[in-house]
Enzyme design. Structure first.
Site, PDB file in Angstrom:
ATOM      1  N   CYS A   2      55.606 -34.613 -28.611  1.00  0.00           N
ATOM      2  CA  CYS A   2      56.289 -35.540 -29.744  1.00  0.00           C
ATOM      3  C   CYS A   2      56.602 -36.888 -29.312  1.00  0.00           C
ATOM      4  CB  CYS A   2      57.565 -34.879 -30.813  1.00  0.00           C
ATOM      5  SG  CYS A   2      57.243 -34.490 -31.956  1.00  0.00           S
ATOM      6  N   ARG A  27      51.982 -37.474 -25.680  1.00  0.00           N
ATOM      7  CA  ARG A  27      52.511 -36.573 -26.095  1.00  0.00           C
ATOM      8  C   ARG A  27      52.577 -35.973 -27.080  1.00  0.00           C
ATOM      9  NH1 ARG A  27      57.483 -37.626 -23.371  1.00  0.00           N
ATOM     10  NH2 ARG A  27      58.807 -36.546 -24.417  1.00  0.00           N
ATOM     11  N   TRP A  74      53.571 -33.185 -32.350  1.00  0.00           N
ATOM     12  CA  TRP A  74      52.748 -32.035 -31.764  1.00  0.00           C
ATOM     13  C   TRP A  74      53.551 -30.923 -32.098  1.00  0.00           C
ATOM     14  CZ3 TRP A  74      54.148 -27.521 -29.578  1.00  0.00           C
ATOM     15  CH2 TRP A  74      52.681 -26.577 -28.736  1.00  0.00           C
ATOM     16  N   ASN A 100      62.084 -35.437 -32.118  1.00  0.00           N
ATOM     17  CA  ASN A 100      62.094 -34.694 -30.763  1.00  0.00           C
ATOM     18  C   ASN A 100      62.068 -33.523 -29.926  1.00  0.00           C
ATOM     19  OD1 ASN A 100      60.195 -34.298 -28.598  1.00  0.00           O
ATOM     20  ND2 ASN A 100      60.831 -35.437 -27.400  1.00  0.00           N
ATOM     21  N   GLY A 101      62.305 -32.625 -29.818  1.00  0.00           N
ATOM     22  CA  GLY A 101      62.627 -31.053 -29.854  1.00  0.00           C
ATOM     23  C   GLY A 101      63.202 -29.747 -30.577  1.00  0.00           C
ATOM     24  N   GLU A 481      42.179 -23.693 -11.067  1.00  0.00           N
ATOM     25  CA  GLU A 481      42.399 -25.424 -11.872  1.00  0.00           C
ATOM     26  C   GLU A 481      40.917 -25.549 -12.422  1.00  0.00           C
ATOM     27  OE1 GLU A 481      44.711 -27.154 -12.483  1.00  0.00           O
ATOM     28  OE2 GLU A 481      44.203 -29.049 -13.041  1.00  0.00           O
ATOM     29  N   LYS A 485      40.774 -26.725 -16.302  1.00  0.00           N
ATOM     30  CA  LYS A 485      40.331 -28.250 -15.949  1.00  0.00           C
ATOM     31  C   LYS A 485      38.974 -27.699 -17.525  1.00  0.00           C
ATOM     32  CE  LYS A 485      42.703 -29.626 -15.207  1.00  0.00           C
ATOM     33  NZ  LYS A 485      43.719 -29.843 -14.263  1.00  0.00           N
ATOM     34  N   GLU A 488      40.859 -26.521 -21.233  1.00  0.00           N
ATOM     35  CA  GLU A 488      41.354 -27.556 -21.983  1.00  0.00           C
ATOM     36  C   GLU A 488      40.894 -28.886 -22.661  1.00  0.00           C
ATOM     37  OE1 GLU A 488      44.576 -28.958 -20.387  1.00  0.00           O
ATOM     38  OE2 GLU A 488      43.800 -29.201 -17.660  1.00  0.00           O
ATOM     39  N   HIS A 504      35.693  -5.594  -9.103  1.00  0.00           N
ATOM     40  CA  HIS A 504      36.963  -4.548 -10.265  1.00  0.00           C
ATOM     41  C   HIS A 504      36.373  -4.909 -11.713  1.00  0.00           C
ATOM     42  CE1 HIS A 504      37.834  -3.202  -6.280  1.00  0.00           C
ATOM     43  NE2 HIS A 504      38.213  -4.496  -5.680  1.00  0.00           N
ATOM     44  N   LYS A 603      50.467 -33.725 -23.427  1.00  0.00           N
ATOM     45  CA  LYS A 603      51.350 -34.072 -21.747  1.00  0.00           C
ATOM     46  C   LYS A 603      52.269 -33.575 -21.470  1.00  0.00           C
ATOM     47  CE  LYS A 603      49.909 -35.795 -18.365  1.00  0.00           C
ATOM     48  NZ  LYS A 603      48.694 -35.227 -17.534  1.00  0.00           N
TER      49      LYS A 603
END
Ligand code: F6R
Length: 608
Positions: A2, A27, A74, A100-101, A481, A485, A488, A504, A603
């Site tokens: 947020c 955010r 968010w 925010n929180g 990684e 990428k 997402e 396996h 982010k």
């Protein structure tokens, strides 16, 4: 997560707030809202979905006024709807709050407030705040806010606007970041500096437990008991242009292409004329680092992948036993931290809640914490014993790219630094290694020249039902990684796996429709990778090899091949990740995804 922004001054507030929210959109971007005071009356507008929807609406019919607050969300509690969007209001709609929180005790508070007759319209935890302030208001808004926040458990950065005091924004910080921008006859407040820099580079950083009264010509800061605090105004040298896409279509693309310059900047800062590595701002004593017996690196996501490579190099060159932990696991398992252990935290944002909690866990056990962060005044920077700026410059794209290579480079440099302190490497060896590092930026430039070819591969593979990324040793984290990428930003199903472990179980996934990216630069494990490639080919999987320039054997086994220039095996993770970043980027473009704002992500992950 947020983003919040507030403005008071002579400018047209709708526009200042919307430009500010655009900068903070990374955010969170589920929904957004604005509240302003015009002619003494509080007005608001909220919209579900991307910021553009709210922006178009405000352009057609602005709220007006010279004071306002805004929020981009968010979702934590409640789906992303207009009702759940911030700001939230009291019953009379004269108090607006953007938050925010997370308010952990909101269910209990809500029950009490509902029993007293308050009417709630959202499913959020945040809505209890304006109702609490309404309940506690007795003619003095600041007093009502102080009384209310004393009842809140959890984390909160708040901006509050009310008809009760129409020339003032009240800002409050507890465990979520908030910065005040001090301008000439105007002042701002935001979750970070980015929306403020267009107006001023003078900042006041609020600390946990502080409340500010922000008017157009005055900022006063108090602690939560109401006692006035003198704060210093700091000038920052971050450039406004760093928040622009420039000639690129997306921040992610810009940040991928910026990597050579980022690495040059880090090397110029850290490698001295003596050819050795220096961390001049280091706040942990050299004597302590020289006797460190164990390092535990804790981080999340991409930063955790960098940490996995950090383990390899710290053990190989500095001979320090190193463990790597995912922060959200580390913090809850009562880790054993003995005297000569150093906890390292890696975080681009410097705000990740779990990484921060890991730091607090370490400090509670009297263990020193060394952090690599990319945001100078972040909470992790403030709470670590030593915080080193990884110098990637602002990273706006939600998918981390340049921060990852910056993390790797900083880990290489840290390893060389400690290896010298521990006499596990001589000065000559360190200087020779540093010279090899200096060759990396031009090698990355060579890889970036292949972007058109990668775009073509991306078209070819965009319809695959699954992409698998395989690597060994230092390039096993690179495979993780590469897969992260891709999933997402393109929502394509992708997994990263250690190539030797693949047989396996997961090899059962392979058929002729599956693409398999094999990270196989020249080096000790190349032959093993060739065997793994054959195993996949025998099951009709399509191979994309990431191999060293001129490697004939890789070219023979692969369906498609991408080259990296030749370099020491240990440095290959700095190169192999670049084609995978571009591959993910172009697949996402091919699929029409919103690269810089992938769904469900934000982010800065400030919730647990
Ligand atoms: C992936 C990504 C995330 C972050 C993770 C940790 O591209 O960006 O996985 O790496 O959320 O964030 P920081 O490094 O800010 O602690």
């Amino acid at each position: 997560m947020c983003g919040i922004v507030g403005y008071v001054g002579a400018k047209f507030v709708d526009s200042v707030l919307m430009v500010g929210l655009e900068r903070l959109e990374y955010r969170g971007y589920d929904s957004a809202g604005v509240a302003t005071i015009s002619n003494g009356e509080l007005g608001f507008r909220k919209k579900a979905g991307k910021l553009k929807i709210l922006d178009d609406n405000l352009k057609q019919s602005p709220l007006g006024g010279n004071i306002g607050i805004a929020h981009t969300r968010w979702a934590t509690h409640g789906v992303p709807t207009e009702q759940n969007a911030h700001p939230h209001f009291d019953c009379k709609r004269v108090i607006a709050v953007a938050h925010n929180g997370i308010i952990e005790n909101y269910t209990k508070l809500k029950e009490v407030l509902v029993n007293k007759g308050h009417v709630f319209i959202s499913e959020t935890d945040s809505e209890v705040i304006p109702h609490l302030i309404e309940e506690n208001f007795n003619g003095d808004l600041k007093e009502a806010v102080l009384k209310s926040i004393a009842e809140l458990d959890g984390s909160f950065a708040l901006v509050i606007l009310s008809e009760h005091q129409p020339d003032t924004i009240i800002a409050v910080r507890k465990k979520s970041p908030l910065v005040i921008g001090v301008g000439k006859d105007e002042n701002l407040v935001a979750s970070d500096e980015s929306p403020i820099l267009t107006h001023t580079n003078k900042m006041i950083y609020l600390e946990d437990g502080e409340l500010a009264l922000i008017k157009k010509d005055k900022v006063e800061v108090f602690d939560f008991t109401g006692k006035k605090i003198e704060k210093t105004v700091q000038e920052v040298d971050t450039k406004n242009e760093e928040f622009d896409k420039g000639k690129f279509d997306h921040f992610m693309q810009k940040e991928i292409f910026e990597q050579p310059e980022v690495i040059e900047r880090i090397l110029a800062e850290r490698i001295g004329e003596d050819g050795l590595v220096h961390f001049k701002e280091r706040k942990i004593k050299r004597e302590f680092l020289a006797k460190v017996g164990k390092i535990i690196i804790q981080a999340c996501g991409t930063s955790w992948h960098a940490a996995l490579i950090g383990k390899f190099i710290l053990e190989k060159y500095a001979r320090i036993p190193t463990e790597v932990e995912i922060s959200s696991e580390f913090r809850y398992r009562n880790p054993i931290l003995v005297g000569d252990t150093l906890v390292m935290a890696i975080s681009q944002s410097g705000e990740t809640a779990d990484t921060l909690a890991g730091i607090r866990e370490a400090k509670a056990k009297f263990t020193k914490v060394w952090s690599f962060i990319n945001v100078e005044n972040s909470t992790i920077a403030k709470e670590s014993d030593c915080a080193i700026n990884m110098l990637a410059g602002p990273e706006i794209g939600v998918a981390s790219t340049k921060a990852y290579t910056a993390q790797l480079m900083n880990l290489f440099l840290f390893t060389l630094y400690v290896a010298r302190l521990k006499y596990s490497m001589s000065n000559e060896q360190v200087s020779a290694f540093a010279l090899e590092l200096k060759a990396i930026p031009n090698k990355i430039r060579e890889i970036l020249k292949q972007s058109e070819k990668i775009k073509i591969f991306a078209k070819e593979y965009a319809a695959s039902p699954l992409m698998i990324f395989l690597g060994r040793g230092l390039n096993y984290p690179s495979a993780l990684e590469g897969a992260l990428k891709l999933k997402e930003i393109s929502y394509m199903h992708a997994i990263g796996y250690p190539a030797g472990e693949f047989k396996h179980g997961p090899i059962a996934l392979v058929d002729e429709k599956v693409g398999v990216v094999c990270v196989m630069p020249e080096g000790e494990l190349f032959e093993k990778m060739i065997s793994n490639v054959h195993e996949v080919k025998a099951r009709k999987g399509k191979i994309i090899a990431i191999a060293t320039e001129g490697d004939r054997r890789a070219a023979e086994v692969a369906d498609s091949i991408l080259y990296i220039p030749s370099c020491s095996e240990v440095l290959t993770p700095l190169l192999t990740v670049i084609p995978m970043q571009l591959f993910a980027y172009y697949i996402a473009i091919e699929k029409g995804c919103d690269v810089d704002r992938p769904r469900n992500l934000a982010k800065s992950v400030t919730v647990e």
